[in-house]
Scaffold this motif. Structure first.
Motif, PDB file in Angstrom:
ATOM      1  N   VAL A   1       0.843  -1.195   0.000  1.00  0.00           N
ATOM      2  CA  VAL A   1       0.000   0.000   0.000  1.00  0.00           C
ATOM      3  C   VAL A   1       0.878   1.245   0.000  1.00  0.00           C
ATOM      4  N   VAL A   2       0.326   2.333  -0.476  1.00  0.00           N
ATOM      5  CA  VAL A   2       0.903   3.665  -0.283  1.00  0.00           C
ATOM      6  C   VAL A   2      -0.079   4.415   0.599  1.00  0.00           C
TER       7      VAL A   2
ATOM      8  N   GLU B   1      -4.787   3.443   0.772  1.00  0.00           N
ATOM      9  CA  GLU B   1      -5.300   2.460   1.721  1.00  0.00           C
ATOM     10  C   GLU B   1      -4.218   2.168   2.749  1.00  0.00           C
ATOM     11  N   LYS B   2      -4.631   1.794   3.939  1.00  0.00           N
ATOM     12  CA  LYS B   2      -3.674   1.440   4.980  1.00  0.00           C
ATOM     13  C   LYS B   2      -4.056   0.102   5.585  1.00  0.00           C
TER      14      LYS B   2
ATOM     15  N   ASP C   1      -3.845 -11.967  14.612  1.00  0.00           N
ATOM     16  CA  ASP C   1      -4.778 -12.570  13.668  1.00  0.00           C
ATOM     17  C   ASP C   1      -4.104 -12.638  12.289  1.00  0.00           C
ATOM     18  N   VAL C   2      -3.463 -13.778  12.019  1.00  0.00           N
ATOM     19  CA  VAL C   2      -2.721 -13.946  10.769  1.00  0.00           C
ATOM     20  C   VAL C   2      -3.660 -13.900   9.567  1.00  0.00           C
ATOM     21  N   GLY C   3      -4.889 -14.339   9.745  1.00  0.00           N
ATOM     22  CA  GLY C   3      -5.843 -14.367   8.647  1.00  0.00           C
ATOM     23  C   GLY C   3      -6.221 -12.989   8.138  1.00  0.00           C
ATOM     24  N   ARG C   4      -5.925 -11.937   8.905  1.00  0.00           N
ATOM     25  CA  ARG C   4      -6.247 -10.568   8.491  1.00  0.00           C
ATOM     26  C   ARG C   4      -5.010  -9.832   7.986  1.00  0.00           C
ATOM     27  N   LEU C   5      -4.013 -10.566   7.569  1.00  0.00           N
ATOM     28  CA  LEU C   5      -2.765  -9.962   7.105  1.00  0.00           C
ATOM     29  C   LEU C   5      -2.991  -8.985   5.966  1.00  0.00           C
TER      30      LEU C   5
ATOM     31  N   GLU D   1      -7.987  -0.594   4.841  1.00  0.00           N
ATOM     32  CA  GLU D   1      -9.092   0.349   4.818  1.00  0.00           C
ATOM     33  C   GLU D   1      -8.654   1.617   4.095  1.00  0.00           C
ATOM     34  N   GLN D   2      -9.606   2.302   3.481  1.00  0.00           N
ATOM     35  CA  GLN D   2      -9.270   3.486   2.696  1.00  0.00           C
ATOM     36  C   GLN D   2      -8.901   4.662   3.599  1.00  0.00           C
TER      37      GLN D   2
END
Length: 310
Positions: free
Chosen positions: A164-165, A281-282, A297-301, A305-306
């Motif tokens: 992301v930037v 997005e971050k 929570d590895v599944g949310r790697l 969100e904008q």
């Protein structure tokens, strides 16, 4: 872009020329996107490297195939010299005789030998002696390969599927996340980030060593968001998404760490193409405290969100 930009690399070992757009130097799994052709036949194979590196299921399939091929070959040899040279086989049925010879071969190659069937005569004993020696060498080789596979450290660092930037302090930053999803501990983790972009006036490429906010961490129990601040000295400064896509940018990641389980250094690689970058997005913070400990929570790697860029 000026040639005196901070961090420019004259030679990275990946070549500075490209003949087509969309060229990817490094695959997502860390392998180089290179195919070598016109090689001599014997130089195309590296059996040790292949057996050490291939998946476990393929390794065991090769071992089983080799085991059956050896036993089928020697069973055919025993049948050819005559099953009457093997005590305990009195069948006139060729198929049954071959099956008995196959099981005798399996007992010989493993040096097991139940004793019901035994070779008699010089020829049968010579074949059995050769087979037993071949069996000892083969199982010693297979044992060494199994040990080599277990003792070889395999980095399982997981990378976010995209970079992301996003805003970083008063400026913006190029970011991606990594995590160690396994229980082994990694120490002295170092990150290296290189940018490859096409030159403005030719199809050649420039390579830039990108400075990181934090290039090294001592411990790595959580996720790590690796950040390159886009300052005035950065080759990304004043470039927008369209420019990065036009320059066919590729961000090459290299991770070095010390694996406490193997007491060895491990290396991991990956890359991000310009099309795999999300602008504005971050990454979402995915570590929380619960029951007196920390939960990652590895599944949310990959969750983002904008957000508005600076």
């Amino acid at each position: 872009m000026a040639d005196n930009l901070k961090g420019k690399i004259k030679e990275y070992g990946l070549g500075t020329k490209t003949s087509y757009d969309g060229h990817r130097t490094l695959n997502k799994d860390g392998t180089f996107n290179v195919t070598k052709t016109n090689r001599p036949f014997l130089e195309r194979f590296n059996f040790f490297h292949s057996l050490i590196s291939m998946p476990w299921w393929r390794f065991f399939v090769i071992i089983l195939i080799g085991y059956f091929v050896i036993n089928i070959f020697f069973a055919g040899l025993y049948v050819w010299i005559g099953v009457e040279n093997l005590t305990g086989i009195n069948s006139s049925d060729n198929a049954k005789a071959f099956l008995e010879a196959f099981f005798f071969s399996a007992q010989t190659v493993t040096t097991l030998g139940y004793g019901r069937v035994a070779p008699i005569g010089v020829t049968a004993n010579i074949v059995a002696a050769i087979e037993s020696m071949l069996g000892l060498l083969s199982f010693a080789l297979a044992t060494g390969m199994v040990y080599g596979r277990f003792s070889k450290p395999r980095p399982k660092i997981k990378y976010s599927s995209h970079a992301v930037v996003a805003p970083f302090k008063a400026i913006n930053g190029f970011m991606f996340k990594i995590v160690n999803p396994h229980e082994n501990q990694l120490l002295d983790v170092e990150a290296n980030l290189t940018l490859s972009m096409k030159k403005d006036d030719s199809g050649a490429r420039d390579f830039y060593q990108l400075e990181l906010q934090i290039p090294k961490v001592i411990f790595f129990p959580y996720m790590w968001t690796i950040v390159h601040p886009i300052e005035e000295t950065s080759p990304l400064f004043n470039l927008d998404e369209a420019c990065v896509l036009e320059k066919d940018a590729e961000f090459i990641v290299s991770i070095k760490a010390f694996d406490e389980s193997f007491s060895q250094h491990i290396y991991s690689r990956s890359s991000y193409k310009a099309s795999e970058i999300k602008w504005g997005e971050k990454f979402v913070y995915t570590v929380k405290s619960e029951n007196g400990g920390m939960i990652v929570d590895v599944g949310r790697l990959d969750e983002t969100e904008q957000i508005n860029l600076n």
